[in-house]
Design a protein around this motif. Structure first.
Motif, PDB file in Angstrom:
ATOM      1  N   GLU A   1      22.508  54.394 -10.827  1.00 19.59           N
ATOM      2  CA  GLU A   1      23.818  54.782 -10.333  1.00 19.59           C
ATOM      3  C   GLU A   1      24.700  53.607  -9.913  1.00 19.59           C
ATOM      4  OE1 GLU A   1      24.802  58.661  -7.703  1.00 19.59           O
ATOM      5  OE2 GLU A   1      24.312  56.863  -6.541  1.00 19.59           O
ATOM      6  N   ALA A   2      24.141  52.689  -9.113  1.00 19.30           N
ATOM      7  CA  ALA A   2      24.946  51.571  -8.598  1.00 19.30           C
ATOM      8  C   ALA A   2      25.571  50.758  -9.729  1.00 19.30           C
ATOM      9  CB  ALA A   2      24.085  50.666  -7.717  1.00 19.30           C
TER      10      ALA A   2
ATOM     11  N   GLU B   1      27.798  53.643 -12.454  1.00 18.34           N
ATOM     12  CA  GLU B   1      28.985  54.252 -11.843  1.00 18.34           C
ATOM     13  C   GLU B   1      30.003  53.198 -11.400  1.00 18.34           C
ATOM     14  OE1 GLU B   1      29.691  57.263 -12.052  1.00 18.34           O
ATOM     15  OE2 GLU B   1      27.813  58.392 -12.230  1.00 18.34           O
TER      16      GLU B   1
ATOM     17  N   TYR C   1      29.682  50.949  -8.967  1.00 10.64           N
ATOM     18  CA  TYR C   1      29.708  50.630  -7.528  1.00 10.64           C
ATOM     19  C   TYR C   1      29.432  49.150  -7.272  1.00 10.64           C
ATOM     20  CZ  TYR C   1      29.156  55.738  -7.240  1.00 10.64           C
ATOM     21  OH  TYR C   1      29.297  57.082  -7.400  1.00 10.64           O
ATOM     22  N   ASP C   2      28.486  48.580  -8.032  1.00 17.30           N
ATOM     23  CA  ASP C   2      28.139  47.168  -7.868  1.00 17.30           C
ATOM     24  C   ASP C   2      29.350  46.282  -8.197  1.00 17.30           C
ATOM     25  OD1 ASP C   2      25.979  44.892  -7.941  1.00 17.30           O
ATOM     26  OD2 ASP C   2      27.020  44.721  -9.863  1.00 17.30           O
TER      27      ASP C   2
ATOM     28  N   CYS D   1      32.375  47.136  -8.159  1.00 17.80           N
ATOM     29  CA  CYS D   1      33.458  47.454  -7.223  1.00 17.80           C
ATOM     30  C   CYS D   1      33.369  46.601  -5.957  1.00 17.80           C
ATOM     31  CB  CYS D   1      33.419  48.939  -6.891  1.00 17.80           C
ATOM     32  SG  CYS D   1      34.841  49.476  -5.932  1.00 17.80           S
ATOM     33  N   ARG D   2      32.152  46.431  -5.438  1.00 13.56           N
ATOM     34  CA  ARG D   2      31.993  45.580  -4.250  1.00 13.56           C
ATOM     35  C   ARG D   2      32.360  44.129  -4.575  1.00 13.56           C
ATOM     36  NH1 ARG D   2      29.601  50.007  -3.590  1.00 13.56           N
ATOM     37  NH2 ARG D   2      29.042  50.882  -1.554  1.00 13.56           N
TER      38      ARG D   2
ATOM     39  N   GLU E   1      36.217  50.910  -0.804  1.00 13.85           N
ATOM     40  CA  GLU E   1      36.471  52.357  -0.885  1.00 13.85           C
ATOM     41  C   GLU E   1      37.895  52.645  -1.384  1.00 13.85           C
ATOM     42  OE1 GLU E   1      35.402  50.766   1.839  1.00 13.85           O
ATOM     43  OE2 GLU E   1      33.707  51.829   2.776  1.00 13.85           O
TER      44      GLU E   1
ATOM     45  N   CYS F   1      37.368  53.494  -8.897  1.00 11.76           N
ATOM     46  CA  CYS F   1      36.132  53.063  -9.531  1.00 11.76           C
ATOM     47  C   CYS F   1      35.630  54.131 -10.491  1.00 11.76           C
ATOM     48  CB  CYS F   1      35.110  52.770  -8.439  1.00 11.76           C
ATOM     49  SG  CYS F   1      33.521  52.235  -9.087  1.00 11.76           S
TER      50      CYS F   1
END
Lengths: 406, 406
Positions: free
Chosen positions: B189-190, B193, B195-196, B198-199, B216, B220
Motif C-alpha cells: 500500500e505505502a 498508493e 504514500y511513500d 507523497c511524504r 495530507e 495523492c
C-alpha cells in the motif's frame, strides 16, 4: 552586507550580474544578509548598461578594498586571471571562478593559498557548467570511495554525436551545422579534439584522488575520426557513440581518458542528448548515480558561480577544506587498462575471419546495414597494449577502432 | 575523535555500520579526525555480530553521554524516533536520519530545535535514498528560484511501471512478480498508493518553499488503476506512464501532487527505469537539471546517512541554517492547476466524437493497437476543475483519465 567584485563582463560575467539582480531577494533571504556587487572589472566601458556605475578598469581598486570579501573571476585564460586570483586570495578574499584552464593548471596551489588565508577558492562552474558536481562530491558523497566518474562534459561534441546518431549525418555536415547554430566555434579544436573535456576530467580526477592530475598526462582523443559508418555499426549493436571523459580506480591506481566510446542502451549516459552534459558517478557504497544538466551557457554557468559566491559568503573566514594537494599523481598507463575494442576492417568477412580469430582470439562479428566491402568485430576484454600489439600483427586493413565502455 | 550513536540496527542501521567500517580510512582522512561508533541502540542482541560490543538497550546511555556528538536515527516510524531525536538535539547532539515519516511530520520543529542548540538536523537519505538532492538544493542551487521539482521517488512503483511499459504486462501480474523478487512488500500500500512518494515530495516542497507543507494536503493518487491498455495508449503517443511526485511554482503559489502521469520521450525522466529514482529540477537561471541514482536499498541509503554524519562532524557547534519554518503553506487548489488530460472512453469514436468535441472542445484522438470498443483523446490545457466539470457533463462512459506532464 557582503560586497563582491566581478572580474570580466563577458558572457559569464554578465550572467553573474543578471542572476544576482534577478534573484536578489531570495539570495539575500538565504544568506541572511545583503549580497551586493561593488565592482565589475573590464577593459571596456558599457555606457548603455546599468553596470557602468560599477565598472573599474583597475584591479588595484578591488584588491586594495577591504570591503570586498569575494572576488569572482570569470575572465577565462591563464593570465591575468591567475595573478588576479592569487593576489585576491593573498589579500584575504575568497574567490569563485568558472575558469577550467586556470583550475586544471593552478587549482592545487590556489586551494593551498586559500587554506593558508582561511578563505575559500571554489570552482563549481568549471566542470559541467550549471550541474552541481564538485560540492556534492565534497559534501555529500563523503561516505564513499568514488570508483568511477564518467562524464559527457562537452555540449558541442554531444550535440554533434546526437545528430550523427539520430540523423545518420556525417561529421563535416554536423560540424558545419553546429557552427551555423552557434553551438560550435569557428575554430572548434578545443571541443572536437577533446581538450575542453580533458581539462574538466583532470579537475574531477584531482578532486577524487586529492592529488594533482595534469591534463597533459591524460590520453585525449577527439571525435574528428568518427564517421556515419561508425554510427551504423553502433546502431547494429544497439549502442551509441559518445565522447566520454572518464576516470576509474583500478586496484591502487587511477586511470583517466578522453575518447569517443561505444555505450550500451542501458547505460545512464546513453540517453543524454543534444547540448546537455551529464556526469555518472559510481561509489563503492552508493552504487550508480548521475548528475545531469546544462554544461554551458551564460545563465546555467552563472547560476553555478553564484552558488559558489553564496557558499563563500556563508563561510567568510572559514576554510571549507577542499583537499587537493600539489603532489603529482601518476596515472595508470593507458596500455595497461583492460577493455573491449570495436574494430572495423576493410575486406570480406568470410575471407578474413580466420585471420581475425588467429590474431584477436574470440570476437563478436558485426555487420552494419548498407555497408559492404567491410565488417566489424568486438574483441574480448584485453589491455590496450595487447590490442595495439595485435592490431599491428594483423595483416588486414583496420579502418578504425572505438573503445567499448561497459 | 568524533563519537556517534546509531539508533536501530535494522537494514539502514547495519548499512551505516558497514559503510563506516568499510570506508573508515577515507572517511577519517576527509574529516581530518577519527569518526567512531560508540553505541548501537537496539532491543535485540546480536551475539554473532561484532556490533554486539556496541549494543545498548537503553537510550539514556546515549543521551546522557557527553562524548556522543552525533546521533543517527534509522529506526523508522514516528515513535519513539521523534522523542529520541528531540531529546538528542536538546542535549546538544546533532542528528542524522533517513526517516521520511518523521521528517515530513516534525521536520520544521526539529530544525528549529537544532538551530536553538547550534547543532544540526540533516535528513538527506529521507528523500531519494542515496541521491544527493537536499544538500545540493541548500548549498549549490542557491542562486536560483526553484520553479519545479518533479521526481520518480519510489523504486517499487517505477519497477512496476517499467515492466508494464516494456513487457505489456498488467498491474496484478507485475505486482506479484515485484513481491516475489522482494521489490515490493507483501502489503504494498505505502508504495502503490503513492504514500511513500507523497511524504518525500512534502519534504522537498517544504525545503524549496521554506514553509511547512503537510503531506495530507497533497493530492495523492497511486498506480493501482493503471492498466496494460493505458500503456498501449501511452506507446501509441510515443509516451510512457510514470508515478510522478511533483511540486511547481505557479505565479505566487505552489502546487504539489503525486499521480501517474504521461511523459513524453524527450523528458529527462522518461528513461529512468527499474528501481532507480530520479529528481528533475528546474531553476529560473539554471534551467533543467536532474539527479539520478538508487532511491532505496541498504548501502545507498546508508551512504547518504554517512554523508550527513560527516557534514555534521565537520560542523559541530555550527548550525548550517537549513530554512523551513513551521508556518503552514497553503498549496494551490488542485482544481486550479492547468494541464492536459488523456481520457479513455468506452464506445465508438465515430459515434461519439461530436459529443466529445461539444464538451471538451479541441482534442487529439488516439487509437491504440489491438483495442476495440474504446478510444482515447488528449484535451487542450485546462484547469483540473474544468476537466472534472466537463467529464461529469459528458454523457459517454469515461474509462479512465491520466494527467499529461509537459
Amino acid at each position: 552586507m557582503v560586497k563582491i567584485a566581478v572580474l570580466g563582463y563577458g558572457t559569464v560575467g554578465s550572467g553573474v550580474v543578471e542572476v544576482l539582480r534577478t534573484n536578489q531577494k531570495v539570495i539575500d533571504e538565504r544568506l541572511g544578509e545583503e549580497l551586493r556587487i561593488k565592482y565589475v572589472l573590464d577593459l571596456r566601458d558599457f555606457p548603455d548598461d546599468p553596470v557602468q556605475e560599477l565598472i573599474t578598469h583597475d584591479f588595484e581598486d578591488i584588491v586594495n578594498d577591504d570591503e570586498v570579501k569575494i572576488v569572482v573571476e570569470v575572465m577565462g585564460g591563464i593570465e591575468p586571471a591567475y595573478t588576479f586570483v592569487k593576489r585576491s586570495l593573498e589579500a584575504g578574499k575568497s574567490v569563485a571562478t568558472s575558469n577550467k584552464a586556470l583550475v586544471a593548471k593552478h587549482g592545487a596551489e590556489l586551494l593551498r593559498t586559500a587554506k593558508e588565508k582561511n578563505v575559500n577558492f571554489l570552482f563549481e562552474a568549471s566542470v559541467g557548467g550549471g550541474i552541481p558536481i564538485l560540492r556534492p562530491l565534497h559534501s555529500s558523497l563523503t561516505g564513499d570511495v568514488i570508483e568511477e566518474i564518467t562524464g559527457i562534459l562537452n555540449g558541442t561534441t554531444n550535440y554533434m554525436m546526437t545528430k550523427m546518431f539520430y540523423e545518420g549525418a556525417d561529421y563535416d555536415e554536423v560540424l558545419e551545422e553546429a557552427q551555423d547554430n552557434g553551438f560550435a566555434e569557428r575554430n572548434p579544436e578545443a571541443d572536437v579534439e577533446g581538450y575542453d573535456a580533458c581539462r574538466k576530467i583532470a579537475i574531477l580526477s584531482s578532486i577524487i584522488s586529492g592529488k594533482q592530475v595534469d591534463f597533459e598526462d591524460i590520453y585525449c582523443e577527439g571525435i574528428t575520426k568518427i564517421t556515419a559508418e561508425d554510427m551504423k555499426y553502433a546502431k547494429a549493436m544497439g549502442m551509441t557513440i559518445k565522447l566520454l571523459a572518464t576516470c576509474k580506480r583500478d586496484g591502487g591506481k587511477l586511470n583517466a581518458m578522453v575518447a569517443p566510446c561505444l555505450l550500451r542502451a542501458e547505460h545512464p549516459l546513453f540517453s543524454v542528448n543534444g547540448v546537455f552534459n551529464s556526469i555518472f558517478v559510481h561509489g563503492n557504497m552508493l552504487g550508480d548515480a548521475m548528475f545531469y544538466g546544462s554544461g554551458a551557457g551564460k545563465l546555467p554557468t552563472a547560476s553555478a558561480v553564484v552558488g559558489d559566491i553564496v557558499e563563500e559568503a556563508r563561510n567568510l573566514d572559514r576554510n571549507l577544506g577542499v583537499m587537493w594537494s600539489s603532489e603529482k599523481l601518476t596515472l595508470e598507463d593507458r596500455r595497461d587498462v583492460e577493455r573491449r575494442f570495436f574494430v572495423r576492417v576493410k575486406g570480406d568477412r568470410e575471407e578474413l575471419q580466420e585471420q581475425v580469430a588467429a590474431v584477436f582470439g574470440m570476437v563478436q562479428f558485426v555487420q552494419a546495414e548498407g555497408l559492404s566491402g567491410e565488417f566489424g568485430f568486438v574483441t574480448e576484454e584485453m589491455p590496450e597494449g595487447s590490442y595495439e600489439e595485435k592490431a599491428e600483427r594483423f595483416g588486414g586493413q583496420i579502418l578504425g577502432m572505438i573503445r567499448v565502455e561497459e
